[in-house]
Enzyme design. Structure first.
Site, PDB file in Angstrom:
ATOM      1  N   PRO A   1      48.350  52.217  79.255  1.00 28.76           N
ATOM      2  CA  PRO A   1      49.783  52.441  79.064  1.00 28.76           C
ATOM      3  C   PRO A   1      50.546  52.106  80.348  1.00 28.76           C
ATOM      4  O   PRO A   1      50.047  52.356  81.450  1.00 28.76           O
ATOM      5  CB  PRO A   1      49.881  53.947  78.754  1.00 28.76           C
TER       6      PRO A   1
ATOM      7  N   SER B   1      54.097  64.394  87.885  1.00 26.47           N
ATOM      8  CA  SER B   1      55.095  64.079  88.906  1.00 26.47           C
ATOM      9  C   SER B   1      55.891  65.314  89.371  1.00 26.47           C
ATOM     10  O   SER B   1      55.930  66.343  88.695  1.00 26.47           O
ATOM     11  CB  SER B   1      56.038  63.051  88.280  1.00 26.47           C
TER      12      SER B   1
ATOM     13  N   LEU C   1      43.724  59.830  77.822  1.00 22.80           N
ATOM     14  CA  LEU C   1      43.565  60.605  76.585  1.00 22.80           C
ATOM     15  C   LEU C   1      44.422  60.060  75.448  1.00 22.80           C
ATOM     16  O   LEU C   1      44.434  60.640  74.361  1.00 22.80           O
ATOM     17  CB  LEU C   1      43.907  62.081  76.850  1.00 22.80           C
TER      18      LEU C   1
ATOM     19  N   ARG D   1      59.517  49.431 103.107  1.00 26.48           N
ATOM     20  CA  ARG D   1      58.109  49.028 103.131  1.00 26.48           C
ATOM     21  C   ARG D   1      57.948  47.509 102.940  1.00 26.48           C
ATOM     22  O   ARG D   1      57.144  46.864 103.595  1.00 26.48           O
ATOM     23  CB  ARG D   1      57.382  49.765 102.014  1.00 26.48           C
TER      24      ARG D   1
ATOM     25  N   TYR E   1      54.194  65.993 103.179  1.00 29.38           N
ATOM     26  CA  TYR E   1      54.292  64.581 102.799  1.00 29.38           C
ATOM     27  C   TYR E   1      54.270  63.749 104.087  1.00 29.38           C
ATOM     28  O   TYR E   1      55.165  63.878 104.929  1.00 29.38           O
ATOM     29  CB  TYR E   1      55.605  64.404 102.049  1.00 29.38           C
TER      30      TYR E   1
HETATM   31  P1  FAD Z   1      53.304  54.037  85.716  1.00 24.29           P
HETATM   32  O1  FAD Z   1      53.189  53.741  87.151  1.00 24.29           O
HETATM   33  O2  FAD Z   1      53.683  52.928  84.826  1.00 24.29           O
HETATM   34  O3  FAD Z   1      51.935  54.659  85.188  1.00 24.29           O
HETATM   35  C1  FAD Z   1      51.297  55.668  85.919  1.00 24.29           C
HETATM   36  C2  FAD Z   1      50.083  56.168  85.127  1.00 24.29           C
HETATM   37  O4  FAD Z   1      50.526  56.835  83.958  1.00 24.29           O
HETATM   38  C3  FAD Z   1      49.167  55.067  84.633  1.00 24.29           C
HETATM   39  O5  FAD Z   1      47.864  55.555  84.589  1.00 24.29           O
HETATM   40  C4  FAD Z   1      49.642  54.802  83.218  1.00 24.29           C
HETATM   41  O6  FAD Z   1      48.617  54.274  82.416  1.00 24.29           O
HETATM   42  C5  FAD Z   1      50.040  56.197  82.789  1.00 24.29           C
HETATM   43  N1  FAD Z   1      51.128  56.212  81.815  1.00 24.29           N
HETATM   44  C6  FAD Z   1      52.386  55.759  81.987  1.00 24.29           C
HETATM   45  N2  FAD Z   1      53.096  55.967  80.878  1.00 24.29           N
HETATM   46  C7  FAD Z   1      52.271  56.559  79.984  1.00 24.29           C
HETATM   47  C8  FAD Z   1      52.402  57.000  78.643  1.00 24.29           C
HETATM   48  N3  FAD Z   1      53.553  56.892  77.977  1.00 24.29           N
HETATM   49  N4  FAD Z   1      51.327  57.547  78.030  1.00 24.29           N
HETATM   50  C9  FAD Z   1      50.152  57.689  78.676  1.00 24.29           C
HETATM   51  N5  FAD Z   1      49.973  57.279  79.943  1.00 24.29           N
HETATM   52  C10 FAD Z   1      51.021  56.725  80.595  1.00 24.29           C
HETATM   53  N6  FAD Z   1      55.990  60.441  92.257  1.00 24.29           N
HETATM   54  C11 FAD Z   1      56.499  61.677  92.185  1.00 24.29           C
HETATM   55  O7  FAD Z   1      56.042  62.473  91.374  1.00 24.29           O
HETATM   56  N7  FAD Z   1      57.503  62.070  93.010  1.00 24.29           N
HETATM   57  C12 FAD Z   1      58.071  61.229  93.901  1.00 24.29           C
HETATM   58  O8  FAD Z   1      58.987  61.604  94.601  1.00 24.29           O
HETATM   59  C13 FAD Z   1      57.566  59.899  93.952  1.00 24.29           C
HETATM   60  N8  FAD Z   1      58.108  58.999  94.806  1.00 24.29           N
HETATM   61  C14 FAD Z   1      57.641  57.722  94.813  1.00 24.29           C
HETATM   62  C15 FAD Z   1      58.263  56.793  95.645  1.00 24.29           C
HETATM   63  C16 FAD Z   1      57.821  55.491  95.650  1.00 24.29           C
HETATM   64  C17 FAD Z   1      58.491  54.492  96.540  1.00 24.29           C
HETATM   65  C18 FAD Z   1      56.768  55.081  94.820  1.00 24.29           C
HETATM   66  C19 FAD Z   1      56.306  53.671  94.823  1.00 24.29           C
HETATM   67  C20 FAD Z   1      56.153  55.991  93.988  1.00 24.29           C
HETATM   68  C21 FAD Z   1      56.573  57.326  93.974  1.00 24.29           C
HETATM   69  N9  FAD Z   1      55.993  58.267  93.146  1.00 24.29           N
HETATM   70  C22 FAD Z   1      56.500  59.535  93.093  1.00 24.29           C
HETATM   71  C23 FAD Z   1      54.860  57.903  92.296  1.00 24.29           C
HETATM   72  C24 FAD Z   1      55.244  57.421  90.896  1.00 24.29           C
HETATM   73  O9  FAD Z   1      56.591  57.079  90.833  1.00 24.29           O
HETATM   74  C25 FAD Z   1      54.902  58.486  89.883  1.00 24.29           C
HETATM   75  O10 FAD Z   1      53.504  58.573  89.776  1.00 24.29           O
HETATM   76  C26 FAD Z   1      55.525  58.260  88.495  1.00 24.29           C
HETATM   77  O11 FAD Z   1      55.372  59.443  87.778  1.00 24.29           O
HETATM   78  C27 FAD Z   1      54.917  57.132  87.720  1.00 24.29           C
HETATM   79  O12 FAD Z   1      55.717  56.903  86.574  1.00 24.29           O
HETATM   80  P2  FAD Z   1      55.794  55.461  85.919  1.00 24.29           P
HETATM   81  O13 FAD Z   1      56.639  55.573  84.709  1.00 24.29           O
HETATM   82  O14 FAD Z   1      56.185  54.457  86.908  1.00 24.29           O
HETATM   83  O15 FAD Z   1      54.273  55.271  85.470  1.00 24.29           O
END
Ligand code: FAD
Length: 552
Positions: free
Chosen positions: A135, A219, A271, A413, A474
């Site tokens: 996903p 998150s 899952l 970055r 952090y």
């Molecule tokens: P993706 O990156 O697309 O996917 C992440 C994972 O979730 C993958 O394993 C994917 O397969 C799975 N996934 C995605 N969608 C689904 C779905 N619908 N069903 C099942 N599985 C799914 N995280 C924080 O929590 N707080 C922060 O402040 C934070 N700051 C960040 C800052 C930067 C610059 C970066 C690069 C990242 C940061 N992150 C942060 C990390 C990231 O943004 C989080 O992990 C975020 O929750 C990922 O969401 P996404 O939609 O981009 O998921």
């Protein structure tokens, strides 16, 4: 071609937005002194896509046609750009690899379903065809959660949730909203705001991440002190699994255990596919204010944060930077704005007169939101605690600036990569009693790692996300690369991760596990914990079709 929006293939965010140092007078001397980076030299440029060598798609035409039969031709992609965008997240490891064509394996096909019914058909087709499904939310993860395993022989499908992006229903009586999993932060927040509500979940990646991704990675947003982590916010879930949909109704609480909801939280696609999340929402507060404070030392700031968490105050944001991060904040200030302005107004002189070492002072932000009275009461309690720990209240200006600029930092970055540097973050959470030593050990371990790879490294930290029993620390680290960038990164990142565990912290507070942190799982949750989790994954996905290898 899908009209779902994505980040640029080689870096953070959208095209045309970038970090610029020219309008920040303190920046060039700062990087010269602390990283040995001379900005008078010529900067490199981001790569062009034509220079990238992308492995071909291995998807059989018949399988692509099968997917197209479900979602329509225009919602299936096998071109190189789409596959590259969906192969990595945005960790420094990902960015280095994508810039250097280092693909252990690329996804073969990207599919964009329009609704849950299509997700079900895709999931069943993937299992029937013995393929692999990953996903994809916003692609913002930094834990190696999206990439296919190196050596994966089967066809790898990236299922992009981007078309499932609506707020479906608001239950005002219960303060609940049903949201489709692919909705990105700004879009869902705008829809909620229009109706007078907020989700209160603002990770730094808010602009490019989705509610499904937040759940799948556990998150946490910067206002978590008041609104909770996504683990608190996500009340109900719909998850597509082979042959069925796992439905968890939004309940205020339940004694049905072990909690399947908790199993889905942080499952990183292992899952099934989350299609819908019912979240706790809040009326937009009447007042929201972030005030800045300064402490003479890190220990003082840390102690104050602990006392605030124990007090009757209910802030939404509690954050204190260490001395290095405070210096960095000053260095990235624009001319005569924010912190620079403060400095020119004689604050530095005043603090020196008070006996402070201004190289070591620590900047803190504490946000409060709610009714006027609540905000005022909180601020009064907090001001008393700050004073008790030798700090001073700076006021609103820097807080306003911090609020405006909070989503811009990731662009630095990419800029630094263009200069041949590496920068990344690692975060943990630990009980209050362990935080002072954890902090010292991580800094020492990182500095040791910098020596080992022979670089002049920089590490800085802040505390954020306070809980009754502890908080998140952090860390951000940076250095100019000499030698192999990935090998160097491995040394520094491993040193920091191991220091977390050794000092009583977890492998990550909010970035998830993915492949990046998986080596520390056993130390984090114990051998028996790993057995339980392996049992779960093995039982519900015996064919290893769902994002195999992530987490465990
Ligand atoms: P993706 O990156 O697309 O996917 C992440 C994972 O979730 C993958 O394993 C994917 O397969 C799975 N996934 C995605 N969608 C689904 C779905 N619908 N069903 C099942 N599985 C799914 N995280 C924080 O929590 N707080 C922060 O402040 C934070 N700051 C960040 C800052 C930067 C610059 C970066 C690069 C990242 C940061 N992150 C942060 C990390 C990231 O943004 C989080 O992990 C975020 O929750 C990922 O969401 P996404 O939609 O981009 O998921």
């Amino acid at each position: 071609m899908s009209d779902v929006k994505h980040m640029k293939w080689w870096g953070w965010g959208v095209d045309g937005v970038a970090f610029h140092h020219e309008n920040k007078p303190g920046f060039a001397p700062f990087v010269k002194k602390n990283l040995g980076l001379d900005l008078k030299k010529t900067k490199g440029e981001p790569p062009t896509f034509a220079d990238i060598d992308v492995p071909s798609s291995r998807a059989a035409e018949s399988f692509v046609l099968l997917l197209a039969g479900i979602v329509g031709d225009e919602h299936v992609e096998t071109d190189d750009m789409s596959r590259v965008v969906h192969t990595f997240g945005k960790s420094i490891r990902d960015l280095i690899r994508v810039r250097t064509s280092a693909f252990p394996r690329a996804v073969d096909v990207v599919v964009y379903p329009a609704n849950e019914a299509e997700v079900r058909l895709i999931v069943d087709a993937v299992v029937a065809s013995d393929a692999v499904l990953i996903p994809f939310g916003g692609g913002s993860n930094i834990a190696g959660s999206l990439e296919p395993l190196a050596g994966e022989e089967r066809t790898v499908v990236s299922l992009d949730l981007g078309r499932l992006n609506r707020v479906i229903e608001l239950d005002a009586d219960s303060s609940l909203a049903r949201i489709q999993a692919g909705a990105q932060g700004p879009d869902l927040e705008a829809e909620l705001n229009e109706a007078g509500w907020t989700l209160g979940h603002f990770p730094d990646s808010f602009t490019h991440s989705t509610v499904g991704g937040w759940v799948a990675t556990r998150s946490s947003g910067m206002q978590s002190d008041k609104f909770g982590d996504i683990a608190d916010i996500a009340k109900g879930l719909r998850v597509v699994r082979p042959g069925g949909v796992l439905v968890l109704r939004p309940l205020p609480s339940t004694s049905t255990g072990p909690s399947v909801r908790e199993m889905i939280l942080g499952s990183e696609g292992r899952l099934g596919v989350i299609t819908e999340v019912t979240v706790q929402i809040h009326r937009i507060p009447a007042k929201r204010e972030i005030l800045a404070y300064l402490y003479p030392t890190w220990d003082a700031g840390l102690a104050a944060m602990r006392e605030i968490s124990e007090s009757d105050a209910t802030p939404s944001i509690t954050r204190v930077s260490d001395g290095n991060e405070t210096l960095f904040s000053f260095a990235t200030s624009k001319k005569s704005k924010g912190f620079s302005a403060l400095a020119t107004k004689g604050l530095g002189v005043f603090l020196k007169a008070k006996g402070w070492d201004t190289e070591k002072m620590c900047l803190s932000f504490v946000g409060n939101e709610g009714g006027e009275e609540l905000v005022a009461t909180n601020q009064k309690i907090i001001a008393g605690i700050v004073k008790k720990h030798g700090g001073i209240t700076v006021g609103k200006g820097p807080g306003v600036l911090y609020d405006q600029k909070k989503f811009d930092t990731p662009y630095i970055r990419d800029w630094f990569l263009d200069w041949g540097g590496s920068a990344d973050v690692s975060e943990t959470a630990a009980p209050w009693s362990k935080l002072p030593e954890l902090y010292r050990n991580v800094i020492a371990s990182a500095n040791h790692a910098f020596d080992e790879i022979g670089v002049k490294g920089w590490i800085m930290a802040h505390l954020s996300h306070s809980y009754t029993s502890g908080a998140c620390l952090y860390f951000t680290f940076a250095y100019l690369d000499t030698g192999d960038a990935i090998t160097n990164y491995d040394v520094v990142k491993s040193a920091i991760q191991q220091a977390f565990i050794d000092a009583g912290g977890t492998l990550s507070h909010h970035h998830g596990v993915g492949l990046e942190h998986a080596p520390w799982m056993e130390q984090d949750i114990s051998t028996e914990g790993v057995k339980v989790m392996r049992g779960l994954f093995g039982a519900v996905d015996p064919g290893r079709h769902f994002n195999p290898g992530k987490v465990l």
